[in-house]
Design a protein around this motif. Structure first.
Motif, PDB file in Angstrom:
ATOM      1  N   PHE A 184      -7.957  33.585   2.682  1.00 27.47           N
ATOM      2  CA  PHE A 184      -7.652  32.307   3.141  1.00 27.47           C
ATOM      3  C   PHE A 184      -8.999  31.468   2.777  1.00 27.47           C
ATOM      4  O   PHE A 184     -10.076  31.980   2.870  1.00 27.47           O
ATOM      5  N   GLY A 185      -8.776  30.192   2.658  1.00 28.83           N
ATOM      6  CA  GLY A 185      -9.926  29.218   2.534  1.00 28.83           C
ATOM      7  C   GLY A 185      -9.705  27.918   3.172  1.00 28.83           C
ATOM      8  O   GLY A 185      -8.507  28.028   4.100  1.00 28.83           O
ATOM      9  N   ASP A 186     -10.189  26.890   2.977  1.00 29.46           N
ATOM     10  CA  ASP A 186     -10.046  25.660   3.708  1.00 29.46           C
ATOM     11  C   ASP A 186      -8.738  24.661   3.014  1.00 29.46           C
ATOM     12  O   ASP A 186      -8.290  24.817   1.919  1.00 29.46           O
ATOM     13  N   GLY A 187      -8.147  24.236   4.086  1.00 27.96           N
ATOM     14  CA  GLY A 187      -7.222  23.386   3.677  1.00 27.96           C
ATOM     15  C   GLY A 187      -6.392  22.717   4.984  1.00 27.96           C
ATOM     16  O   GLY A 187      -6.904  22.803   6.099  1.00 27.96           O
ATOM     17  N   ASP A 188      -5.197  22.655   5.031  1.00 26.08           N
ATOM     18  CA  ASP A 188      -4.327  22.021   6.263  1.00 26.08           C
ATOM     19  C   ASP A 188      -3.140  23.021   6.524  1.00 26.08           C
ATOM     20  O   ASP A 188      -2.498  22.760   7.425  1.00 26.08           O
ATOM     21  N   GLY A 189      -3.372  24.436   6.203  1.00 24.50           N
ATOM     22  CA  GLY A 189      -2.683  25.617   6.489  1.00 24.50           C
ATOM     23  C   GLY A 189      -1.440  25.650   5.355  1.00 24.50           C
ATOM     24  O   GLY A 189      -0.791  26.512   5.251  1.00 24.50           O
ATOM     25  N   THR A 190      -1.227  24.669   4.631  1.00 22.41           N
ATOM     26  CA  THR A 190      -0.240  24.689   3.577  1.00 22.41           C
ATOM     27  C   THR A 190      -0.923  24.185   2.290  1.00 22.41           C
ATOM     28  O   THR A 190      -0.624  25.201   1.178  1.00 22.41           O
ATOM     29  N   VAL A 191      -1.750  23.211   2.080  1.00 24.04           N
ATOM     30  CA  VAL A 191      -2.223  22.612   0.988  1.00 24.04           C
ATOM     31  C   VAL A 191      -3.647  23.009   0.994  1.00 24.04           C
ATOM     32  O   VAL A 191      -4.241  22.691   1.902  1.00 24.04           O
ATOM     33  N   ASN A 192      -4.153  23.214  -0.292  1.00 25.69           N
ATOM     34  CA  ASN A 192      -5.584  23.622  -0.281  1.00 25.69           C
ATOM     35  C   ASN A 192      -6.554  22.401  -0.269  1.00 25.69           C
ATOM     36  O   ASN A 192      -6.066  21.348  -0.623  1.00 25.69           O
TER      37      ASN A 192
ATOM     38  N   ALA B 251       0.914  -1.186   0.144  1.00 19.46           N
ATOM     39  CA  ALA B 251      -0.026  -0.111  -0.223  1.00 19.46           C
ATOM     40  C   ALA B 251       1.000   1.218  -0.072  1.00 19.46           C
ATOM     41  O   ALA B 251       2.072   1.388   0.087  1.00 19.46           O
ATOM     42  N   LEU B 252       0.251   2.303  -0.451  1.00 18.04           N
ATOM     43  CA  LEU B 252       0.688   3.750  -0.124  1.00 18.04           C
ATOM     44  C   LEU B 252       0.014   4.352   0.715  1.00 18.04           C
ATOM     45  O   LEU B 252      -1.126   4.693   0.785  1.00 18.04           O
ATOM     46  N   VAL B 253       0.590   4.762   1.720  1.00 17.61           N
ATOM     47  CA  VAL B 253      -0.268   5.827   2.669  1.00 17.61           C
ATOM     48  C   VAL B 253       0.679   7.074   2.549  1.00 17.61           C
ATOM     49  O   VAL B 253       1.786   7.547   2.841  1.00 17.61           O
ATOM     50  N   THR B 254      -0.272   8.020   2.399  1.00 16.96           N
ATOM     51  CA  THR B 254       0.069   9.360   2.194  1.00 16.96           C
ATOM     52  C   THR B 254      -0.545  10.343   3.345  1.00 16.96           C
ATOM     53  O   THR B 254      -1.681  10.404   3.673  1.00 16.96           O
ATOM     54  N   LEU B 255       0.346  11.277   3.875  1.00 18.00           N
ATOM     55  CA  LEU B 255       0.102  12.283   4.835  1.00 18.00           C
ATOM     56  C   LEU B 255       0.080  13.705   4.253  1.00 18.00           C
ATOM     57  O   LEU B 255       1.199  14.013   3.828  1.00 18.00           O
ATOM     58  N   SER B 256      -0.789  14.476   3.975  1.00 18.96           N
ATOM     59  CA  SER B 256      -0.686  15.637   3.698  1.00 18.96           C
ATOM     60  C   SER B 256      -0.339  15.956   2.237  1.00 18.96           C
ATOM     61  O   SER B 256       0.414  17.028   1.942  1.00 18.96           O
ATOM     62  N   ALA B 257      -0.713  15.003   1.214  1.00 29.21           N
ATOM     63  CA  ALA B 257      -0.015  15.016  -0.068  1.00 29.21           C
ATOM     64  C   ALA B 257      -0.739  16.104  -0.841  1.00 29.21           C
ATOM     65  O   ALA B 257      -1.976  16.381  -1.319  1.00 29.21           O
ATOM     66  N   PRO B 258      -0.018  16.936  -1.699  1.00 30.75           N
ATOM     67  CA  PRO B 258      -0.355  18.059  -2.393  1.00 30.75           C
ATOM     68  C   PRO B 258      -0.730  17.500  -3.847  1.00 30.75           C
ATOM     69  O   PRO B 258       0.077  18.102  -4.767  1.00 30.75           O
ATOM     70  N   TRP B 259      -1.694  16.680  -3.982  1.00 30.35           N
ATOM     71  CA  TRP B 259      -1.697  16.073  -5.361  1.00 30.35           C
ATOM     72  C   TRP B 259      -1.782  17.024  -6.605  1.00 30.35           C
ATOM     73  O   TRP B 259      -1.505  16.503  -7.585  1.00 30.35           O
ATOM     74  N   GLY B 260      -2.521  18.191  -6.262  1.00 31.51           N
ATOM     75  CA  GLY B 260      -2.683  19.148  -7.196  1.00 31.51           C
ATOM     76  C   GLY B 260      -1.934  20.387  -7.071  1.00 31.51           C
ATOM     77  O   GLY B 260      -2.266  21.456  -7.623  1.00 31.51           O
ATOM     78  N   GLY B 261      -0.907  20.356  -6.185  1.00 34.94           N
ATOM     79  CA  GLY B 261      -0.289  21.754  -6.035  1.00 34.94           C
ATOM     80  C   GLY B 261      -0.837  22.599  -4.743  1.00 34.94           C
ATOM     81  O   GLY B 261      -1.806  22.001  -4.278  1.00 34.94           O
ATOM     82  N   ALA B 262      -0.480  23.654  -4.667  1.00 41.46           N
ATOM     83  CA  ALA B 262      -0.985  24.525  -3.757  1.00 41.46           C
ATOM     84  C   ALA B 262      -0.836  25.876  -4.010  1.00 41.46           C
ATOM     85  O   ALA B 262       0.311  26.422  -4.620  1.00 41.46           O
ATOM     86  N   ILE B 263      -1.886  26.836  -3.568  1.00 38.38           N
ATOM     87  CA  ILE B 263      -1.661  28.354  -3.812  1.00 38.38           C
ATOM     88  C   ILE B 263      -0.405  28.837  -3.238  1.00 38.38           C
ATOM     89  O   ILE B 263       0.406  30.008  -3.738  1.00 38.38           O
ATOM     90  N   LYS B 264      -0.025  28.287  -2.230  1.00 32.65           N
ATOM     91  CA  LYS B 264       1.116  28.739  -1.351  1.00 32.65           C
ATOM     92  C   LYS B 264       2.321  28.937  -1.919  1.00 32.65           C
ATOM     93  O   LYS B 264       3.385  29.795  -1.802  1.00 32.65           O
ATOM     94  N   SER B 265       2.774  27.990  -2.996  1.00 26.37           N
ATOM     95  CA  SER B 265       3.881  27.943  -3.900  1.00 26.37           C
ATOM     96  C   SER B 265       3.960  29.437  -4.687  1.00 26.37           C
ATOM     97  O   SER B 265       4.924  29.856  -4.707  1.00 26.37           O
ATOM     98  N   LEU B 266       2.806  30.226  -5.103  1.00 25.52           N
ATOM     99  CA  LEU B 266       2.697  31.291  -5.723  1.00 25.52           C
ATOM    100  C   LEU B 266       3.039  32.280  -4.912  1.00 25.52           C
ATOM    101  O   LEU B 266       3.929  33.232  -5.147  1.00 25.52           O
TER     102      LEU B 266
ATOM    103  N   THR C 107      -5.752  28.280   4.828  1.00 18.23           N
ATOM    104  CA  THR C 107      -4.948  27.981   3.877  1.00 18.23           C
ATOM    105  C   THR C 107      -5.166  29.070   2.718  1.00 18.23           C
ATOM    106  O   THR C 107      -6.177  29.328   2.235  1.00 18.23           O
ATOM    107  N   ILE C 108      -3.742  29.612   2.235  1.00 20.04           N
ATOM    108  CA  ILE C 108      -3.837  30.540   1.334  1.00 20.04           C
ATOM    109  C   ILE C 108      -4.723  30.227   0.051  1.00 20.04           C
ATOM    110  O   ILE C 108      -4.369  29.191  -0.562  1.00 20.04           O
ATOM    111  N   GLU C 109      -5.636  31.003  -0.398  1.00 16.92           N
ATOM    112  CA  GLU C 109      -6.544  30.529  -1.479  1.00 16.92           C
ATOM    113  C   GLU C 109      -6.286  31.581  -2.566  1.00 16.92           C
ATOM    114  O   GLU C 109      -6.435  31.259  -3.631  1.00 16.92           O
ATOM    115  N   ARG C 110      -5.867  32.885  -2.287  1.00 17.40           N
ATOM    116  CA  ARG C 110      -5.622  33.971  -3.236  1.00 17.40           C
ATOM    117  C   ARG C 110      -4.611  35.170  -2.787  1.00 17.40           C
ATOM    118  O   ARG C 110      -4.578  35.278  -1.526  1.00 17.40           O
ATOM    119  N   LEU C 111      -3.887  35.507  -3.633  1.00 15.04           N
ATOM    120  CA  LEU C 111      -3.056  36.844  -3.428  1.00 15.04           C
ATOM    121  C   LEU C 111      -3.623  37.912  -3.840  1.00 15.04           C
ATOM    122  O   LEU C 111      -3.858  38.063  -5.017  1.00 15.04           O
TER     123      LEU C 111
END
Length: 340
Positions: free
Chosen positions: A276-284, A139-154, A256-260
């Motif tokens: 800000f919007g919903d997420g884990d504080g880093t990933v949306n 199995a693959l167990v993922t914790l807080s994986a940013p599957w589609g990236g994150a606004i925070k990177s911008l 979690t950062i949603e827009r600048l």
């Protein structure tokens, strides 16, 4: 002076001809501890408490009967590099999986990942044959994986990030942070954000969506960012099912950062207002939940998708949350239970 020296040593140099990065001249950086858990349990060899990473999980796994260096292994990597530069790492990881399997009575391996380790492991599995995965991976167990990236990177590309250390100026770290192709890899994906959703807005009526990254990098005077994004774009857009059972755990309900949003005269050199919007504080949220896109595929192919949000848990706190440790105990003992 110490921070300036660290930035100068850690930043990568991008070569537009080879489309790869290298360390600064005169600097040699290696990733220690491959195969053992020391450098993923603690990020600082002094084991100062702020540097604890997988420590709580490793201690719990030892309590479950696992043995460090034998049935409990680790595969640290250079987090600065993009996935297209990780061929040697993927080869070593494959060998480590096979070695661990053989040393432990031919028992299939569980891959346990955090954050970018989730998408790195996805890429690793995409590169393996289904026959190999059937043989070696349970199995693959993922914790807080940013599957589609994150606004925070911008935000990091634009102004940097102080990593939660308030005495450090974000702008000082930006030079090192934006030199990492992995950051370009984690930009918001067009598979998760619509092309009419504004991610960065300015009072001058110039807005940026997922289709405007080239213009965004040009306007913040960092065109290297766009070159790095082009290098990883095909991988970022490859959301092929990994072909194994997936346990996808993540936090929710954390700002979690949603827009600048930039006020008049503030773009690109000023500081934006963070929406800000919903997420884990880093990933949306939408990115964290990306694993659910495989649910129907998993039923038909080689393993189910188990999705478990954990309300109120942040991107880093998930590594010490008792509910996660309980989930891991149940999974590794052959049981499956839902977190309440």
């Amino acid at each position: 002076m110490v921070i300036d020296c660290w930035v100068d040593n850690m930043k990568l140099i991008y070569d537009e001809k080879t489309r790869t990065t290298s360390n600064s001249p005169g600097v040699d950086i290696t990733v220690p501890g491959f195969g053992n858990t020391s450098t993923v349990e603690w990020l600082d060899p002094s084991q100062a408490s702020p540097s604890a990473y997988f420590k709580s999980i490793a201690n719990a796994l030892v309590g479950f009967g696992y043995e460090r260096g034998a049935s409990l292994r680790a595969a640290p990597y250079d987090f600065r590099k993009g996935p297209h530069e990780q061929q040697d790492y993927f080869t070593r990881m494959r060998s480590l999986v096979e070695e661990t399997y053989e040393k432990n009575g031919m028992k299939r391996v569980v891959l346990l990942t955090h954050s970018m380790g989730g998408v790195m492991s996805l890429r690793f599995l995409q590169l393996q044959t289904q026959a190999w995965k059937n043989k070696y991976i349970r199995a693959l167990v993922t914790l807080s994986a940013p599957w589609g990236g994150a606004i925070k990177s911008l935000k990091v590309f634009a102004v940097g990030d102080n990593l939660g250390i308030f005495v450090i100026n974000e702008g000082i770290l930006r030079e090192e942070q934006r030199s990492s192709p992995s950051l370009a890899w984690l930009l918001p994906s067009s598979m998760f954000w619509k092309t009419d959703e504004v991610l960065v807005s300015t009072a001058d009526a110039k807005n940026y969506t997922v289709k405007d990254f080239e213009a965004f990098f040009r306007d913040i005077d960092y065109t290297t960012g766009w070159e790095m994004r082009k290098d990883v774009l095909s991988i970022a857009n490859d959301f092929t099912y990994p072909g194994v059972e997936v346990h996808c755990l993540h936090g929710l309900g954390v700002n979690t950062i949603e827009r600048l949003e930039y006020a008049a005269g503030k773009f690109p050199d000023g500081y934006p207002n963070l929406i800000f919007g919903d997420g884990d504080g880093t990933v949306n949220k939408r990115s964290l939940e990306g694993c659910t896109k495989w649910s129907q595929i998993g039923k038909k192919k080689n393993g189910r998708i188990y999705h478990q949000p954990i309300p109120g848990v942040s991107h880093m706190d998930i590594l010490t949350d008792d509910r996660v440790l309980s989930y891991l105990r149940s999974l590794l003992s052959g049981k499956r239970r839902k977190i309440m």
